[in-house]
Scaffold this active site. Structure first.
Site, short mmCIF file in Angstrom:
data_model
loop_
_atom_site.label_atom_id
_atom_site.label_comp_id
_atom_site.label_asym_id
_atom_site.label_seq_id
_atom_site.Cartn_x
_atom_site.Cartn_y
_atom_site.Cartn_z
N ASP A 78 0.87 -1.17 0.00
CA ASP A 78 0.00 0.00 0.00
C ASP A 78 0.92 1.24 0.00
O ASP A 78 2.12 1.13 0.25
CB ASP A 78 -0.89 -0.04 1.25
CG ASP A 78 -1.63 1.26 1.48
OD1 ASP A 78 -2.34 1.69 0.56
OD2 ASP A 78 -1.47 1.85 2.57
N ASP A 126 -0.15 5.13 1.11
CA ASP A 126 -0.35 6.06 2.23
C ASP A 126 -0.49 5.31 3.54
O ASP A 126 -1.34 4.42 3.69
CB ASP A 126 -1.58 6.92 1.97
CG ASP A 126 -1.36 7.84 0.79
OD1 ASP A 126 -0.65 8.85 0.93
OD2 ASP A 126 -1.89 7.53 -0.30
N LYS A 137 -9.44 -3.72 -3.48
CA LYS A 137 -8.08 -3.90 -3.98
C LYS A 137 -7.82 -5.31 -4.49
O LYS A 137 -6.98 -5.51 -5.38
CB LYS A 137 -7.07 -3.54 -2.89
CG LYS A 137 -6.94 -2.04 -2.65
CD LYS A 137 -5.82 -1.73 -1.66
CE LYS A 137 -5.68 -0.23 -1.42
NZ LYS A 137 -4.59 0.09 -0.47
N ASP A 185 -1.90 -0.91 5.88
CA ASP A 185 -2.24 -0.26 7.16
C ASP A 185 -3.72 -0.05 7.38
O ASP A 185 -4.14 0.21 8.51
CB ASP A 185 -1.55 1.11 7.25
CG ASP A 185 -2.25 2.14 6.38
OD1 ASP A 185 -2.42 1.90 5.16
OD2 ASP A 185 -2.66 3.19 6.92
N ASP A 203 -7.05 -2.43 2.76
CA ASP A 203 -6.08 -3.47 2.43
C ASP A 203 -6.55 -4.87 2.80
O ASP A 203 -5.96 -5.86 2.36
CB ASP A 203 -4.74 -3.19 3.14
CG ASP A 203 -4.13 -1.87 2.71
OD1 ASP A 203 -4.13 -1.59 1.50
OD2 ASP A 203 -3.66 -1.11 3.59
#
Length: 228
Positions: free
Chosen positions: A9, A11, A152, A175, A179
């Site tokens: 990922d 950010d 995702k 995070d 995700d």
């Protein structure tokens, strides 16, 4: 596990929430590529942001963008899985109930990106009651209005197929709750220390360090466990 690919990922994982890139994480990405692994970015960011960041970092030239709504495989080739039409409909409805504010980001083709200024659970209930098939995802960077069924893992399945890699050969580092579909899909997952408790509870490994240093820790752990 026959490790072939590592997915990051952006950010909150290799960048802080203001977009500052961790140079330590960059070093780990370059190291993985030199060892012969595929390295992918999977983000809620737009296609050109995600793809070109991957190019600059030396990642494999395939990017999962807009939380799985887009797969980009070259500057001119992309597959679009999402649908922004229903997201705009959801935005219009939420504006009637909350102080909804668009987050100033690069152009999106499949999502509407909002500031984190309202209660997500209540907003999702309103959309569900109105039978608008849109999910509100919280990346901790922003709130994402995304067509239901798009996440995702949708884009990642296509990305791995493009590279000839199986989910059983893939590890993921992230995070946020956006995700989690990748955590569930792939053989191994690591959550950086700034991840929410929900994300940590679903991860194969939980880092002691946050963001970039956490990504470095995750890579070190994954390579000790599965590297050749």
């Amino acid at each position: 596990m026959d490790l072939k690919a590592i997915v990051f990922d952006i950010d909150g994982t290799i960048c802080d929430y203001n977009g500052l890139l961790s140079l330590e994480a960059v070093h780990s990405i370059r190291w993985l590529k030199k060892l012969g692994y595929h390295v992918l970015l999977a983000s809620g960011r737009g296609p050109w942001d995600t793809y070109y960041l991957g190019v600059f970092l030396g990642c494999s030239k395939v990017a999962v963008c807009e939380n799985g709504g887009i797969l980009m495989t070259s500057p001119t080739d992309m597959k679009i899985f999402g649908d922004k039409t229903r997201c705009l409909e959801a935005y219009d409805l939420l504006c009637k109930h909350f102080d909804v504010q668009i987050k100033p980001v690069s152009a999106r083709l499949t999502e509407v990106i909002l500031l984190r200024t309202f209660d997500v659970n209540e907003a999702q209930r309103i959309l569900d009651d109105a039978q608008i098939p849109v999910t509100i995802g919280d990346s901790k960077f922003a709130l994402h209005l995304t067509k239901k069924g798009i996440n995702k893992s949708v884009g990642l399945v296509e990305a791995l197929s493009f590279l000839g890699v199986k989910p059983s050969q893939t590890a993921v580092i992230g995070d946020s709750e956006t995700d989690l579909p990748m955590f569930e899909m792939c053989a191994y997952s690591a959550a950086v220390a700034n991840a929410s408790e929900v994300v940590k509870s679903k991860a194969s490994y939980v880092c002691r360090e946050e963001i970039g240093n956490g990504s470095v820790e995750a890579v070190s752990h994954i390579m000790r466990k599965f590297g050749k």
